[in-house]
Design a protein around this motif. Structure first.
Motif, PDB file in Angstrom:
ATOM      1  N   GLU A  96       0.868  -1.180   0.000  1.00 24.67           N
ATOM      2  CA  GLU A  96       0.000   0.000   0.000  1.00 24.67           C
ATOM      3  C   GLU A  96       0.904   1.229   0.000  1.00 24.67           C
ATOM      4  OE1 GLU A  96      -3.131  -0.820  -0.267  1.00 24.67           O
ATOM      5  OE2 GLU A  96      -2.811  -2.951   0.215  1.00 24.67           O
ATOM      6  N   PRO A  97       0.924   1.991  -1.110  1.00 28.20           N
ATOM      7  CA  PRO A  97       1.897   3.077  -1.208  1.00 28.20           C
ATOM      8  C   PRO A  97       1.643   4.209  -0.214  1.00 28.20           C
ATOM      9  CG  PRO A  97       0.400   3.101  -3.077  1.00 28.20           C
ATOM     10  CD  PRO A  97       0.105   1.845  -2.312  1.00 28.20           C
ATOM     11  N   ILE A  98       2.738   4.721   0.349  1.00 26.29           N
ATOM     12  CA  ILE A  98       2.700   5.939   1.164  1.00 26.29           C
ATOM     13  C   ILE A  98       3.082   7.124   0.269  1.00 26.29           C
ATOM     14  CG2 ILE A  98       3.820   7.174   3.077  1.00 26.29           C
ATOM     15  CD1 ILE A  98       4.250   4.349   4.374  1.00 26.29           C
ATOM     16  N   ASP A  99       4.113   6.904  -0.512  1.00 24.54           N
ATOM     17  CA  ASP A  99       4.558   7.861  -1.527  1.00 24.54           C
ATOM     18  C   ASP A  99       5.272   7.022  -2.590  1.00 24.54           C
ATOM     19  OD1 ASP A  99       7.232   7.402  -0.721  1.00 24.54           O
ATOM     20  OD2 ASP A  99       7.346   9.204   0.507  1.00 24.54           O
ATOM     21  N   PRO A 100       5.886   7.638  -3.604  1.00 27.52           N
ATOM     22  CA  PRO A 100       6.438   6.793  -4.683  1.00 27.52           C
ATOM     23  C   PRO A 100       7.518   5.802  -4.234  1.00 27.52           C
ATOM     24  CG  PRO A 100       6.211   9.057  -5.416  1.00 27.52           C
ATOM     25  CD  PRO A 100       5.932   9.069  -3.942  1.00 27.52           C
ATOM     26  N   VAL A 101       8.117   5.997  -3.055  1.00 22.25           N
ATOM     27  CA  VAL A 101       9.207   5.096  -2.665  1.00 22.25           C
ATOM     28  C   VAL A 101       8.915   4.298  -1.394  1.00 22.25           C
ATOM     29  CG1 VAL A 101      10.950   6.534  -3.772  1.00 22.25           C
ATOM     30  CG2 VAL A 101      10.456   6.861  -1.342  1.00 22.25           C
ATOM     31  N   ARG A 102       7.798   4.555  -0.729  1.00 18.89           N
ATOM     32  CA  ARG A 102       7.532   3.869   0.548  1.00 18.89           C
ATOM     33  C   ARG A 102       6.176   3.192   0.516  1.00 18.89           C
ATOM     34  NH1 ARG A 102       9.212   9.242   2.054  1.00 18.89           N
ATOM     35  NH2 ARG A 102      11.321   9.257   2.919  1.00 18.89           N
ATOM     36  N   TYR A 103       6.074   2.099   1.296  1.00 22.99           N
ATOM     37  CA  TYR A 103       4.788   1.403   1.343  1.00 22.99           C
ATOM     38  C   TYR A 103       4.563   0.742   2.695  1.00 22.99           C
ATOM     39  CZ  TYR A 103       7.743  -2.678   0.242  1.00 22.99           C
ATOM     40  OH  TYR A 103       8.718  -3.630   0.241  1.00 22.99           O
ATOM     41  N   ILE A 104       3.305   0.350   2.940  1.00 23.67           N
ATOM     42  CA  ILE A 104       2.914  -0.442   4.104  1.00 23.67           C
ATOM     43  C   ILE A 104       2.690  -1.865   3.611  1.00 23.67           C
ATOM     44  CG2 ILE A 104       1.088  -0.805   5.838  1.00 23.67           C
ATOM     45  CD1 ILE A 104       0.439   2.202   5.525  1.00 23.67           C
ATOM     46  N   ALA A 105       3.171  -2.850   4.353  1.00 24.05           N
ATOM     47  CA  ALA A 105       2.976  -4.239   3.927  1.00 24.05           C
ATOM     48  C   ALA A 105       3.014  -5.171   5.122  1.00 24.05           C
ATOM     49  CB  ALA A 105       4.061  -4.646   2.933  1.00 24.05           C
ATOM     50  N   ASN A 106       2.482  -6.375   4.940  1.00 25.68           N
ATOM     51  CA  ASN A 106       2.668  -7.465   5.900  1.00 25.68           C
ATOM     52  C   ASN A 106       3.860  -8.292   5.433  1.00 25.68           C
ATOM     53  OD1 ASN A 106       0.182  -6.561   6.794  1.00 25.68           O
ATOM     54  ND2 ASN A 106      -0.649  -8.604   7.026  1.00 25.68           N
ATOM     55  N   ARG A 107       4.421  -9.042   6.347  1.00 26.11           N
ATOM     56  CA  ARG A 107       5.482  -9.970   6.002  1.00 26.11           C
ATOM     57  C   ARG A 107       4.883 -11.192   5.323  1.00 26.11           C
ATOM     58  NH1 ARG A 107      10.302  -9.110   8.338  1.00 26.11           N
ATOM     59  NH2 ARG A 107       9.890  -7.860  10.180  1.00 26.11           N
ATOM     60  N   SER A 108       5.297 -11.508   4.116  1.00 30.97           N
ATOM     61  CA  SER A 108       4.825 -12.719   3.443  1.00 30.97           C
ATOM     62  C   SER A 108       5.740 -13.019   2.278  1.00 30.97           C
ATOM     63  CB  SER A 108       3.398 -12.503   2.930  1.00 30.97           C
ATOM     64  OG  SER A 108       3.017 -13.574   2.102  1.00 30.97           O
ATOM     65  N   SER A 109       6.216 -14.253   2.215  1.00 32.88           N
ATOM     66  CA  SER A 109       7.083 -14.637   1.095  1.00 32.88           C
ATOM     67  C   SER A 109       6.267 -15.090  -0.111  1.00 32.88           C
ATOM     68  CB  SER A 109       8.003 -15.786   1.518  1.00 32.88           C
ATOM     69  OG  SER A 109       7.230 -16.960   1.748  1.00 32.88           O
ATOM     70  N   GLY A 110       5.003 -15.492   0.131  1.00 35.49           N
ATOM     71  CA  GLY A 110       4.188 -16.068  -0.939  1.00 35.49           C
ATOM     72  C   GLY A 110       4.410 -17.556  -1.155  1.00 35.49           C
ATOM     73  N   LYS A 111       5.376 -18.146  -0.432  1.00 33.25           N
ATOM     74  CA  LYS A 111       5.739 -19.556  -0.701  1.00 33.25           C
ATOM     75  C   LYS A 111       4.575 -20.525  -0.525  1.00 33.25           C
ATOM     76  CE  LYS A 111      10.645 -19.382   0.568  1.00 33.25           C
ATOM     77  NZ  LYS A 111      11.604 -19.749   1.637  1.00 33.25           N
ATOM     78  N   GLN A 112       3.803 -20.367   0.573  1.00 33.80           N
ATOM     79  CA  GLN A 112       2.722 -21.328   0.810  1.00 33.80           C
ATOM     80  C   GLN A 112       1.643 -21.221  -0.273  1.00 33.80           C
ATOM     81  OE1 GLN A 112       2.239 -23.985   3.623  1.00 33.80           O
ATOM     82  NE2 GLN A 112       1.465 -24.392   1.558  1.00 33.80           N
ATOM     83  N   GLY A 113       1.256 -20.014  -0.621  1.00 30.52           N
ATOM     84  CA  GLY A 113       0.227 -19.835  -1.656  1.00 30.52           C
ATOM     85  C   GLY A 113       0.682 -20.345  -3.014  1.00 30.52           C
ATOM     86  N   PHE A 114       1.948 -20.081  -3.375  1.00 29.17           N
ATOM     87  CA  PHE A 114       2.467 -20.569  -4.656  1.00 29.17           C
ATOM     88  C   PHE A 114       2.530 -22.098  -4.654  1.00 29.17           C
ATOM     89  CE2 PHE A 114       4.247 -17.188  -7.570  1.00 29.17           C
ATOM     90  CZ  PHE A 114       3.576 -16.134  -6.966  1.00 29.17           C
ATOM     91  N   ALA A 115       2.879 -22.702  -3.506  1.00 31.94           N
ATOM     92  CA  ALA A 115       2.926 -24.165  -3.424  1.00 31.94           C
ATOM     93  C   ALA A 115       1.520 -24.748  -3.601  1.00 31.94           C
ATOM     94  CB  ALA A 115       3.526 -24.590  -2.078  1.00 31.94           C
ATOM     95  N   ILE A 116       0.517 -24.071  -3.064  1.00 28.17           N
ATOM     96  CA  ILE A 116      -0.865 -24.553  -3.211  1.00 28.17           C
ATOM     97  C   ILE A 116      -1.312 -24.427  -4.670  1.00 28.17           C
ATOM     98  CG2 ILE A 116      -3.263 -24.061  -2.568  1.00 28.17           C
ATOM     99  CD1 ILE A 116      -2.098 -23.277   0.256  1.00 28.17           C
ATOM    100  N   ALA A 117      -0.940 -23.340  -5.315  1.00 31.40           N
ATOM    101  CA  ALA A 117      -1.283 -23.165  -6.733  1.00 31.40           C
ATOM    102  C   ALA A 117      -0.637 -24.269  -7.576  1.00 31.40           C
ATOM    103  CB  ALA A 117      -0.837 -21.786  -7.220  1.00 31.40           C
ATOM    104  N   ALA A 118       0.620 -24.569  -7.277  1.00 32.06           N
ATOM    105  CA  ALA A 118       1.327 -25.629  -8.015  1.00 32.06           C
ATOM    106  C   ALA A 118       0.642 -26.974  -7.797  1.00 32.06           C
ATOM    107  CB  ALA A 118       2.797 -25.693  -7.565  1.00 32.06           C
ATOM    108  N   ALA A 119       0.245 -27.245  -6.551  1.00 33.96           N
ATOM    109  CA  ALA A 119      -0.396 -28.524  -6.231  1.00 33.96           C
ATOM    110  C   ALA A 119      -1.748 -28.639  -6.929  1.00 33.96           C
ATOM    111  CB  ALA A 119      -0.560 -28.665  -4.717  1.00 33.96           C
TER     112      ALA A 119
END
Ligand code: C5P
Length: 221
Positions: free
Chosen positions: A20-43
């Motif tokens: 979620e952008p704060i300005d062009p160089v900063r953002y708000i985010a949660n920690r997430s690698s995406g690994k579990q979701g990508f593994a589920i998509a692959a499965a």
């Protein structure tokens, strides 16, 4: 193996964080690698499903046979998810930012020398899982994830009802799950709680997809 048990099914998956952008160089985010979701998509793809993976910003290759839609923000993720409907099952694995800035600055925010930081006004993001839970095109099977650090099953039970989901896959993130390769989850449904041992994320994905296939087409044998 899951064979082609999901042939003819459309499985919709979200994964990764949102930015979620704060300005062009900063953002708000949660920690997430995406690994579990990508593994589920692959499965799911290995099980023969047509898979739409709506991915936040992550550094992961697209699994074979998966249609990937890249997004940045929660609002973009919601609209990509709604555009992908209808789906037989939706598995919402993304760690969506709960808040975004009321309006992102067009220019980089500067320190003004006063020692006072620029104020940040936050507004709540749409809840994608809850939106699907109450959607006219609600998938027959709707699965959410819950990252908790305490009272895991209790919070997951409450989340099931609030979000209108069928299952919540709850995991304890007080350890080193984030970005790691293993995950210990509990599957919370209206009929009870199933606790799985700590497994590599790929095995959690295979077991979850087998359970999805059972739910969509119960085996008669
Ligand atoms: O409420 P909480 O963020 O813990 O819920 C987690 C679940 O809800 C996950 O499945 C996540 O993908 C989903 N979620 C969502 N949209 C949000 C917040 C969470 O889809 N804005």
């Amino acid at each position: 193996t899951n064979g082609v048990r999901l042939a003819g099914r459309h499985i919709l998956i979200t994964a990764g964080p949102t930015h979620e952008p704060i300005d062009p160089v900063r953002y708000i985010a949660n920690r997430s690698s995406g690994k579990q979701g990508f593994a589920i998509a692959a499965a799911a793809a290995r099980a023969g499903a047509r898979v739409t993976l709506v991915a936040g910003p992550v550094h992961l290759p697209t699994p074979e046979g998966v249609t990937r839609v890249d997004v940045q923000t929660a609002r973009e993720m919601l609209s990509a998810v709604e555009s992908a409907l209808p789906a037989d099952a939706a598995i919402m694995v993304a760690a969506v930012a709960d808040w975004r800035t009321a309006d992102a600055a067009d220019q980089k925010l500067k320190k003004d020398g006063s020692g006072q930081p620029a104020p940040l006004t936050l507004v709540e993001n749409p809840d994608i899982l809850a939106t699907l839970g109450h959607h006219a095109q609600r998938p027959a099977l709707l699965i959410g994830f819950a990252a908790e650090t305490q009272n895991i099953a209790g919070h997951a039970q409450a989340k099931l009802a609030r979000k209108g989901a069928d299952w919540i896959v709850a995991n304890d993130v007080s350890g080193d799950v984030m970005g790691g390769d293993a995950n210990a989850v509990q599957i919370v449904t209206a009929s009870g709680i199933e606790a799985w041992p700590a497994l590599p994320k790929g095995q959690v994905a295979d077991k979850l997809i087998a359970k999805v296939a059972d739910a969509l087409s119960p085996r008669s044998d």
